[in-house]
Design a protein around this motif. Structure first.
Motif, PDB file in Angstrom:
ATOM      1  N   LYS A  30       0.818  -1.217   0.000  1.00  0.00           N
ATOM      2  CA  LYS A  30       0.000   0.000   0.000  1.00  0.00           C
ATOM      3  C   LYS A  30       0.854   1.271   0.000  1.00  0.00           C
ATOM      4  O   LYS A  30       0.799   2.087   0.928  1.00  0.00           O
ATOM      5  N   GLN A 183     -10.265   7.746   1.747  1.00  0.00           N
ATOM      6  CA  GLN A 183     -10.236   6.376   1.234  1.00  0.00           C
ATOM      7  C   GLN A 183     -11.039   6.266  -0.064  1.00  0.00           C
ATOM      8  O   GLN A 183     -10.625   5.562  -0.997  1.00  0.00           O
ATOM      9  N   ALA A 184     -12.157   6.988  -0.139  1.00  0.00           N
ATOM     10  CA  ALA A 184     -12.957   6.957  -1.364  1.00  0.00           C
ATOM     11  C   ALA A 184     -12.166   7.543  -2.536  1.00  0.00           C
ATOM     12  O   ALA A 184     -12.223   7.030  -3.665  1.00  0.00           O
ATOM     13  N   ASP A 187      -9.503   4.966  -3.544  1.00  0.00           N
ATOM     14  CA  ASP A 187     -10.134   3.860  -4.272  1.00  0.00           C
ATOM     15  C   ASP A 187     -10.497   4.269  -5.693  1.00  0.00           C
ATOM     16  O   ASP A 187     -10.275   3.507  -6.653  1.00  0.00           O
ATOM     17  N   ALA A 191      -8.943   2.672  -9.078  1.00  0.00           N
ATOM     18  CA  ALA A 191      -9.866   2.062 -10.045  1.00  0.00           C
ATOM     19  C   ALA A 191      -9.626   2.652 -11.429  1.00  0.00           C
ATOM     20  O   ALA A 191      -9.602   1.951 -12.440  1.00  0.00           O
TER      21      ALA A 191
END
Ligand SMILES: [Zn+2]
Length: 195
Positions: A30, A183-184, A187, A191
């Motif tokens: 990460k 975090q969104a 992500d 993506a």
């Protein structure tokens, strides 16, 4: 920063990212690069101590002509932070829109700022940040000619193996963003980059 640590993210420098993408040097789990633009005094006063107490690294993009002026870091502070592991990058000499410059001005802003930083700080300066995120073909060529290995933009995303290192995307984080929002954003960036 607490959220990144809690969620298992590991901070790395752009130099580490570059070596990973070009020669496969392993990165921790990460991995995340934290960048700060402009070199405000508040970075030294607030962000730097909090990075240090967590053992985090980060990249600071400095506007060389602003160093030592009100609200900006001093050269002494930049040297102290570089010695403590903060990666120093160039954010030009005066923060212009690079698309509007003549060739000689462009060279001064891109290459001249790198020379100034290397002379003042005494470390290699290998990464660049486009003011306002604005650039064109001439700016890209100037960044390459100046010898930078990579440059960050304001395009949204996460750096991926196929990317042009002179146009790395980033994730904008604003004052007041919650851990959930952060975090969104991460992500969504991952993506989009297909990783
Ligand atoms: Zn800026």
């Amino acid at each position: 920063m607490d959220y990144l640590a809690r969620a298992g993210y590991n901070t790395v420098t752009l130099a580490q990212l570059y070596r990973h993408l070009t020669s496969g040097e392993p990165l921790p789990e990460k991995p995340v690069v934290i960048t700060f633009d402009d070199g405000y005094a508040s970075f030294y006063e607030h962000a730097f101590p909090r990075l240090r107490e967590r053992g985090f690294v980060a990249t600071l993009f400095v506007i060389t002509d602003k160093v030592g002026t009100p609200r900006y870091v001093t050269w002494e502070q930049v040297r102290e932070m570089a010695a403590a592991g903060i990666e120093i990058g160039s954010h030009t000499a005066t923060h212009p829109d690079l698309r509007e410059l003549e060739a000689s001005q462009l060279e001064h802003e891109v290459s001249g700022s790198r020379k100034t930083l290397e002379e003042q700080v005494g470390v290699p300066v290998l990464f660049f940040c486009y003011p306002g995120g604005y650039y064109d073909e001439a700016a890209l060529a100037a960044v390459q000619t100046a010898g930078y290995l990579g440059a960050v933009t304001t395009v949204f995303g996460a750096a991926a193996p196929g990317d042009d290192p002179l146009q790395w995307p980033r994730v904008p984080v604003s004052r007041g963003d919650t851990p959930k929002k952060l975090q969104a954003l991460i992500d969504a960036a991952l993506a989009r980059s297909g990783s």
